[in-house]
Design a protein around this motif. Structure first.
Motif, PDB file in Angstrom:
ATOM      1  N   CYS A 154       0.851  -1.187   0.000  1.00 30.04           N
ATOM      2  CA  CYS A 154       0.000   0.000   0.000  1.00 30.04           C
ATOM      3  C   CYS A 154       0.888   1.240   0.000  1.00 30.04           C
ATOM      4  O   CYS A 154       1.790   1.370   0.827  1.00 30.04           O
ATOM      5  CB  CYS A 154      -0.884  -0.008   1.247  1.00 30.04           C
ATOM      6  SG  CYS A 154      -1.846   1.486   1.465  1.00 30.04           S
ATOM      7  N   LEU A 155       0.630   2.147  -0.933  1.00 29.83           N
ATOM      8  CA  LEU A 155       1.423   3.373  -1.040  1.00 29.83           C
ATOM      9  C   LEU A 155       0.582   4.635  -0.905  1.00 29.83           C
ATOM     10  O   LEU A 155       1.124   5.727  -0.775  1.00 29.83           O
ATOM     11  CB  LEU A 155       2.148   3.408  -2.392  1.00 29.83           C
ATOM     12  CG  LEU A 155       3.102   2.256  -2.667  1.00 29.83           C
ATOM     13  CD1 LEU A 155       3.621   2.319  -4.099  1.00 29.83           C
ATOM     14  CD2 LEU A 155       4.247   2.258  -1.676  1.00 29.83           C
ATOM     15  N   ARG A 156      -0.741   4.479  -0.944  1.00 30.77           N
ATOM     16  CA  ARG A 156      -1.611   5.654  -0.946  1.00 30.77           C
ATOM     17  C   ARG A 156      -2.833   5.415  -0.071  1.00 30.77           C
ATOM     18  O   ARG A 156      -3.239   4.278   0.154  1.00 30.77           O
ATOM     19  CB  ARG A 156      -2.043   5.971  -2.375  1.00 30.77           C
ATOM     20  CG  ARG A 156      -0.849   6.407  -3.205  1.00 30.77           C
ATOM     21  CD  ARG A 156      -1.185   6.631  -4.669  1.00 30.77           C
ATOM     22  NE  ARG A 156       0.037   6.946  -5.386  1.00 30.77           N
ATOM     23  CZ  ARG A 156       0.938   6.047  -5.771  1.00 30.77           C
ATOM     24  NH1 ARG A 156       0.749   4.777  -5.527  1.00 30.77           N
ATOM     25  NH2 ARG A 156       2.021   6.417  -6.420  1.00 30.77           N
ATOM     26  N   LEU A 157      -3.435   6.505   0.368  1.00 36.33           N
ATOM     27  CA  LEU A 157      -4.621   6.411   1.226  1.00 36.33           C
ATOM     28  C   LEU A 157      -5.722   5.573   0.590  1.00 36.33           C
ATOM     29  O   LEU A 157      -6.411   4.819   1.279  1.00 36.33           O
ATOM     30  CB  LEU A 157      -5.166   7.813   1.538  1.00 36.33           C
ATOM     31  CG  LEU A 157      -4.382   8.633   2.547  1.00 36.33           C
ATOM     32  CD1 LEU A 157      -4.989  10.025   2.659  1.00 36.33           C
ATOM     33  CD2 LEU A 157      -4.343   7.957   3.902  1.00 36.33           C
ATOM     34  N   LYS A 158      -5.881   5.687  -0.730  1.00 38.27           N
ATOM     35  CA  LYS A 158      -6.967   4.960  -1.388  1.00 38.27           C
ATOM     36  C   LYS A 158      -6.791   3.446  -1.303  1.00 38.27           C
ATOM     37  O   LYS A 158      -7.754   2.706  -1.481  1.00 38.27           O
ATOM     38  CB  LYS A 158      -7.123   5.409  -2.845  1.00 38.27           C
ATOM     39  CG  LYS A 158      -5.980   5.016  -3.753  1.00 38.27           C
ATOM     40  CD  LYS A 158      -6.218   5.509  -5.166  1.00 38.27           C
ATOM     41  CE  LYS A 158      -5.089   5.070  -6.074  1.00 38.27           C
ATOM     42  NZ  LYS A 158      -5.307   5.518  -7.439  1.00 38.27           N
TER      43      LYS A 158
END
Length: 142
Positions: free
Chosen positions: A87-91
């Protein structure tokens, strides 16, 4: 040849009437080109989280073309991060703002702050990107 500062580069592109996407991409590359990215997955995930995937690829190409040492290792680790689906982003976080509010976080600014804190924890340890783990971190912090 003198390196143009970020705002100088942006102004030149605006004067040339380039589109906002190009200007944003150049701004980001200019901000990151001389930053050291340590060859550690956590550091690479943090850098990758600050830009689109294709822009991170462009950044590494640019660093390599400028002769920065260690780009091969960054490329290899980047590939592992993508292969593992980190996971790299809030989404891509296993919880949403709604989940946090249901867990008792006050709507508004606090939700955003908590999401940012959880993303930071997941960038550090991708295995934490599980709904029960992240909600447990929220509940433990209360």
């Amino acid at each position: 040849m003198k390196n143009a500062g970020t705002e100088d580069a942006v102004q030149i592109l605006k004067d040339l009437k380039l589109d906002n996407d190009t200007i944003t991409r150049v701004r980001t590359l200019n901000q990151w080109i001389y930053r050291t990215i340590l060859p550690e997955k956590t550091e690479i995930r943090r850098a990758m989280s600050q830009m689109e995937d294709s822009l991170f690829d462009d950044l590494l190409i640019l660093k390599d073309s400028l002769g920065e040492p260690g780009v091969e290792k960054l490329e290899r680790l980047k590939g592992e991060i993508r292969r593992d689906g980190d996971c790299l982003r809030l989404k891509n976080l296993a919880v949403s703002g709604r989940d946090l509010m249901e867990a008792g976080v006050q709507p508004g600014k606090q939700v955003g702050e908590e999401l940012a804190r959880l993303l930071d924890a997941v960038l550090e340890e991708p295995g934490k990107n599980q709904k029960d783990v992240l909600l447990g971190m929220i509940l433990k912090g209360r």
